[in-house]
Design an enzyme around this catalytic site. Structure first.
Site, PDB file in Angstrom:
ATOM      1  N   HIS A  15     102.764  62.278  51.638  1.00  0.00           N
ATOM      2  CA  HIS A  15     103.998  63.023  51.975  1.00  0.00           C
ATOM      3  C   HIS A  15     103.700  63.913  53.176  1.00  0.00           C
ATOM      4  O   HIS A  15     103.006  64.924  53.057  1.00  0.00           O
ATOM      5  CB  HIS A  15     104.458  63.889  50.793  1.00  0.00           C
ATOM      6  CG  HIS A  15     105.724  64.645  51.075  1.00  0.00           C
ATOM      7  ND1 HIS A  15     106.846  64.529  50.299  1.00  0.00           N
ATOM      8  CD2 HIS A  15     106.054  65.524  52.050  1.00  0.00           C
ATOM      9  CE1 HIS A  15     107.812  65.298  50.781  1.00  0.00           C
ATOM     10  NE2 HIS A  15     107.346  65.928  51.856  1.00  0.00           N
ATOM     11  N   HIS A  17     105.158  65.474  57.201  1.00  0.00           N
ATOM     12  CA  HIS A  17     106.139  65.639  58.279  1.00  0.00           C
ATOM     13  C   HIS A  17     105.402  65.637  59.608  1.00  0.00           C
ATOM     14  O   HIS A  17     104.568  66.511  59.852  1.00  0.00           O
ATOM     15  CB  HIS A  17     106.902  66.960  58.119  1.00  0.00           C
ATOM     16  CG  HIS A  17     107.644  67.035  56.824  1.00  0.00           C
ATOM     17  ND1 HIS A  17     108.946  66.615  56.685  1.00  0.00           N
ATOM     18  CD2 HIS A  17     107.249  67.441  55.586  1.00  0.00           C
ATOM     19  CE1 HIS A  17     109.326  66.778  55.431  1.00  0.00           C
ATOM     20  NE2 HIS A  17     108.315  67.263  54.734  1.00  0.00           N
ATOM     21  N   LEU A  18     105.708  64.657  60.450  1.00  0.00           N
ATOM     22  CA  LEU A  18     105.053  64.583  61.769  1.00  0.00           C
ATOM     23  C   LEU A  18     105.944  65.093  62.886  1.00  0.00           C
ATOM     24  O   LEU A  18     105.478  65.258  64.007  1.00  0.00           O
ATOM     25  CB  LEU A  18     104.618  63.140  62.075  1.00  0.00           C
ATOM     26  CG  LEU A  18     103.397  62.630  61.322  1.00  0.00           C
ATOM     27  CD1 LEU A  18     103.118  61.172  61.690  1.00  0.00           C
ATOM     28  CD2 LEU A  18     102.165  63.483  61.603  1.00  0.00           C
ATOM     29  N   ARG A  19     107.239  65.311  62.587  1.00  0.00           N
ATOM     30  CA  ARG A  19     108.196  65.748  63.627  1.00  0.00           C
ATOM     31  C   ARG A  19     108.222  64.715  64.773  1.00  0.00           C
ATOM     32  O   ARG A  19     107.791  63.585  64.599  1.00  0.00           O
ATOM     33  CB  ARG A  19     107.857  67.150  64.172  1.00  0.00           C
ATOM     34  CG  ARG A  19     107.564  68.203  63.112  1.00  0.00           C
ATOM     35  CD  ARG A  19     108.690  68.392  62.125  1.00  0.00           C
ATOM     36  NE  ARG A  19     108.493  69.579  61.297  1.00  0.00           N
ATOM     37  CZ  ARG A  19     109.024  69.754  60.113  1.00  0.00           C
ATOM     38  NH1 ARG A  19     109.769  68.814  59.543  1.00  0.00           N
ATOM     39  NH2 ARG A  19     108.830  70.861  59.432  1.00  0.00           N
ATOM     40  N   LYS A 100     113.814  58.085  51.223  1.00  0.00           N
ATOM     41  CA  LYS A 100     113.731  59.480  50.803  1.00  0.00           C
ATOM     42  C   LYS A 100     115.100  60.035  50.435  1.00  0.00           C
ATOM     43  O   LYS A 100     116.057  59.918  51.201  1.00  0.00           O
ATOM     44  CB  LYS A 100     113.127  60.309  51.941  1.00  0.00           C
ATOM     45  CG  LYS A 100     113.004  61.799  51.657  1.00  0.00           C
ATOM     46  CD  LYS A 100     111.980  62.086  50.561  1.00  0.00           C
ATOM     47  CE  LYS A 100     112.033  63.537  50.101  1.00  0.00           C
ATOM     48  NZ  LYS A 100     111.028  64.366  50.718  1.00  0.00           N
ATOM     49  N   HIS A 137     113.177  64.571  46.702  1.00  0.00           N
ATOM     50  CA  HIS A 137     113.066  66.025  46.809  1.00  0.00           C
ATOM     51  C   HIS A 137     113.749  66.547  45.548  1.00  0.00           C
ATOM     52  O   HIS A 137     114.978  66.575  45.467  1.00  0.00           O
ATOM     53  CB  HIS A 137     113.724  66.572  48.077  1.00  0.00           C
ATOM     54  CG  HIS A 137     113.510  68.045  48.211  1.00  0.00           C
ATOM     55  ND1 HIS A 137     112.638  68.600  49.107  1.00  0.00           N
ATOM     56  CD2 HIS A 137     114.018  69.087  47.497  1.00  0.00           C
ATOM     57  CE1 HIS A 137     112.621  69.922  48.952  1.00  0.00           C
ATOM     58  NE2 HIS A 137     113.457  70.238  47.989  1.00  0.00           N
ATOM     59  N   HIS A 175     106.075  66.666  45.928  1.00  0.00           N
ATOM     60  CA  HIS A 175     105.623  68.067  45.905  1.00  0.00           C
ATOM     61  C   HIS A 175     106.049  68.805  44.633  1.00  0.00           C
ATOM     62  O   HIS A 175     106.836  69.746  44.689  1.00  0.00           O
ATOM     63  CB  HIS A 175     106.066  68.825  47.155  1.00  0.00           C
ATOM     64  CG  HIS A 175     107.455  68.543  47.659  1.00  0.00           C
ATOM     65  ND1 HIS A 175     108.558  68.615  46.873  1.00  0.00           N
ATOM     66  CD2 HIS A 175     107.907  68.191  48.887  1.00  0.00           C
ATOM     67  CE1 HIS A 175     109.631  68.327  47.584  1.00  0.00           C
ATOM     68  NE2 HIS A 175     109.261  68.063  48.812  1.00  0.00           N
ATOM     69  N   ASP A 248     102.662  67.514  52.323  1.00  0.00           N
ATOM     70  CA  ASP A 248     103.928  68.125  52.750  1.00  0.00           C
ATOM     71  C   ASP A 248     103.693  69.036  53.950  1.00  0.00           C
ATOM     72  O   ASP A 248     104.426  70.002  54.153  1.00  0.00           O
ATOM     73  CB  ASP A 248     104.601  68.890  51.595  1.00  0.00           C
ATOM     74  CG  ASP A 248     106.056  69.232  51.906  1.00  0.00           C
ATOM     75  OD1 ASP A 248     106.642  68.606  52.809  1.00  0.00           O
ATOM     76  OD2 ASP A 248     106.594  70.147  51.263  1.00  0.00           O
ATOM     77  N   HIS A 252     106.475  74.232  61.746  1.00  0.00           N
ATOM     78  CA  HIS A 252     107.594  74.881  62.442  1.00  0.00           C
ATOM     79  C   HIS A 252     106.968  75.825  63.453  1.00  0.00           C
ATOM     80  O   HIS A 252     105.863  76.314  63.225  1.00  0.00           O
ATOM     81  CB  HIS A 252     108.438  75.709  61.457  1.00  0.00           C
ATOM     82  CG  HIS A 252     109.191  74.894  60.469  1.00  0.00           C
ATOM     83  ND1 HIS A 252     110.395  74.294  60.757  1.00  0.00           N
ATOM     84  CD2 HIS A 252     108.908  74.559  59.188  1.00  0.00           C
ATOM     85  CE1 HIS A 252     110.827  73.637  59.689  1.00  0.00           C
ATOM     86  NE2 HIS A 252     109.939  73.770  58.715  1.00  0.00           N
ATOM     87  N   ALA A 264     111.709  76.835  56.075  1.00  0.00           N
ATOM     88  CA  ALA A 264     110.781  76.487  54.990  1.00  0.00           C
ATOM     89  C   ALA A 264     109.807  75.440  55.493  1.00  0.00           C
ATOM     90  O   ALA A 264     110.216  74.471  56.135  1.00  0.00           O
ATOM     91  CB  ALA A 264     111.561  75.946  53.802  1.00  0.00           C
TER      92      ALA A 264
HETATM   93  C1  NCD Z   1     109.951  70.509  54.822  1.00  0.00           C
HETATM   94  C2  NCD Z   1     110.239  70.484  56.332  1.00  0.00           C
HETATM   95  O1  NCD Z   1     110.051  71.527  56.994  1.00  0.00           O
HETATM   96  O2  NCD Z   1     110.606  69.438  56.848  1.00  0.00           O
HETATM   97  N1  NCD Z   1     109.851  71.868  54.388  1.00  0.00           N
HETATM   98  C3  NCD Z   1     109.229  72.317  53.277  1.00  0.00           C
HETATM   99  O3  NCD Z   1     109.334  73.520  52.991  1.00  0.00           O
HETATM  100  N2  NCD Z   1     108.531  71.533  52.496  1.00  0.00           N
HETATM  101  C4  NCD Z   1     111.008  69.756  54.105  1.00  0.00           C
HETATM  102  C5  NCD Z   1     110.663  69.450  52.667  1.00  0.00           C
HETATM  103  O4  NCD Z   1     109.782  68.642  52.392  1.00  0.00           O
HETATM  104  O5  NCD Z   1     111.283  70.049  51.773  1.00  0.00           O
HETATM  105 ZN    ZN Z   2     108.301  67.513  52.725  1.00  0.00          ZN
END
Ligand code: NCD
Ligand code: ZN
Length: 344
Positions: A15, A17-19, A100, A137, A175, A248, A252, A264
């Site tokens: 899990h 996030h690579l943006r 997802k 989620h 998560h 996860d 940011h 978040a």
């Molecule tokens: C994730 C995100 O920033 O993309 N943020 C997080 O707090 N985990 C999104 C997510 O997985 O809920």
């Molecule tokens: Zn996530």
């Protein structure tokens, strides 16, 4: 295994996030340095809702990690309007490994998410037929539900009926953060797994408020009480194949975190496996790290385990206090703190 060096089969991140853009150029190589594969989340702006978009996104990740053997495993973002045909395309693509589900409004970039689960029943039906896993989620968005209870309520209101309706659909409760999450996964003997992040193994909700409000410990689902952290550590270190690694890691910029309405997400890709090593070491369970990090997820998704290994050594180092991306910065998890493990 000596107590100050640990060699394990290469792990995967189930899990992540690579943006995109500059952020991806910076963070994707960090993941590729540690992990062989990763399930890449589709919550970009705009979200990855079609197989064609996923293909382009995948190509850009491969370019950003060209000097490694890293394999991005792609996902589609489920919306109220996802067509059944898109699931057929995803299956035919062979590189899309899951879909997802974000309840609309639950987290970062989830506004195009699903507003009512029955809107997507036909799509879930097809996923069940084609053996494409659903990644959840698992939080309700109901404003009347306390933010700390949203996972537990999701299990009762959404997940239990959903599993009854689609018993053969493979699902991952992403998560997980609560005792209730652990208990529910343990009550199911097939087609359900769960990922666990490093921050939920290492911190409880006090961390958000220690010495003042700390936005860098804000993620969703939010950190919970100590009893929940203990339940997660017990599950992760138990050797039970239903629990596996999913960072996860969710970068940011500092400005977007340290704002009146901070985003978040916790960024952990810079030292992901080391954070898990720390959590497992504290639990006296380093011998279980390999199964959690390198076996269970691959087995669940039906991939072969890697043959390559990685070594982590007891070698204290200080995590940078910030990471530059162009003119912006990311504040990494455990910024400025000393970490006892380091990948060689
Ligand atoms: C994730 C995100 O920033 O993309 N943020 C997080 O707090 N985990 C999104 C997510 O997985 O809920
Ligand atoms: Zn996530």
């Amino acid at each position: 295994m000596s107590s100050d060096s640990l060699t394990i089969i290469q792990p995967d991140d189930w899990h992540l996030h690579l943006r995109d853009g500059e952020m991806m150029q910076l963070v994707a190589p960090m993941t590729a340095k540690q992990f062989g594969r990763a399930i890449v989340m589709p919550n970009l702006r705009p979200p990855i809702t079609t197989a064609d978009q996923a293909l382009k996104y995948r190509e850009s990740i491969l370019k950003a990690t060209f000097d490694s053997e890293f394999l991005p495993l792609m996902t589609l973002y489920l919306t109220d309007n996802t067509e059944v045909e898109e699931i057929d395309k995803a299956k035919a693509s062979s590189f899309i490994k899951a879909v997802k589900y974000y309840p609309a409004g639950a987290t970062t970039n989830s506004d195009s998410g699903v507003t009512r689960i029955d809107n997507v029943y036909p799509v879930l039906e097809r996923m069940q037929d084609l053996a494409i896993p659903l990644l959840l989620h698992g939080e309700v968005t109901d404003e009347h539900v306390d933010v700390f209870d949203r996972e537990a309520v999701f299990i009762d209101r959404i997940l239990i009926p959903l599993r009854q309706k689609f018993p053969e659909l493979k699902m991952v409760l992403e998560h997980i953060t609560t005792q209730q999450g652990v208990d529910y996964v343990l009550s199911q003997d097939k087609n359900l797994g769960a990922t666990i992040t490093p921050q939920h193994l290492l911190l409880n909700r006090n961390a958000i408020f220690k010495g003042g409000i700390n936005p860098h410990h804000y993620c969703l689902p939010i950190l919970k009480r100590e009893i929940h952290r203990e339940a997660l550590v017990k599950a992760a270190t138990s050797g039970d194949p239903r629990f596996f690694l999913g960072t996860d890691s969710a970068p940011h910029t500092q400005i977007n975190k340290e704002s009146a309405c901070g985003c978040a997400g916790i960024f952990s890709a810079h030292a992901a496996i080391e954070f898990y090593a720390l959590a497992f070491e504290r639990a006296g369970a380093l011998h279980q790290l390999e199964a959690f990090a390198s076996f269970h997820g691959a087995d669940f998704y039906g991939f072969s385990r890697h043959s390559k290994t990685i070594t982590i050594k007891k070698e204290p180092w200080t995590i940078p206090s910030e990471i530059n991306i162009g003119k912006a910065k990311i504040i990494p998890f455990m910024a400025g703190e000393e970490l006892s493990w380091k990948i060689s």
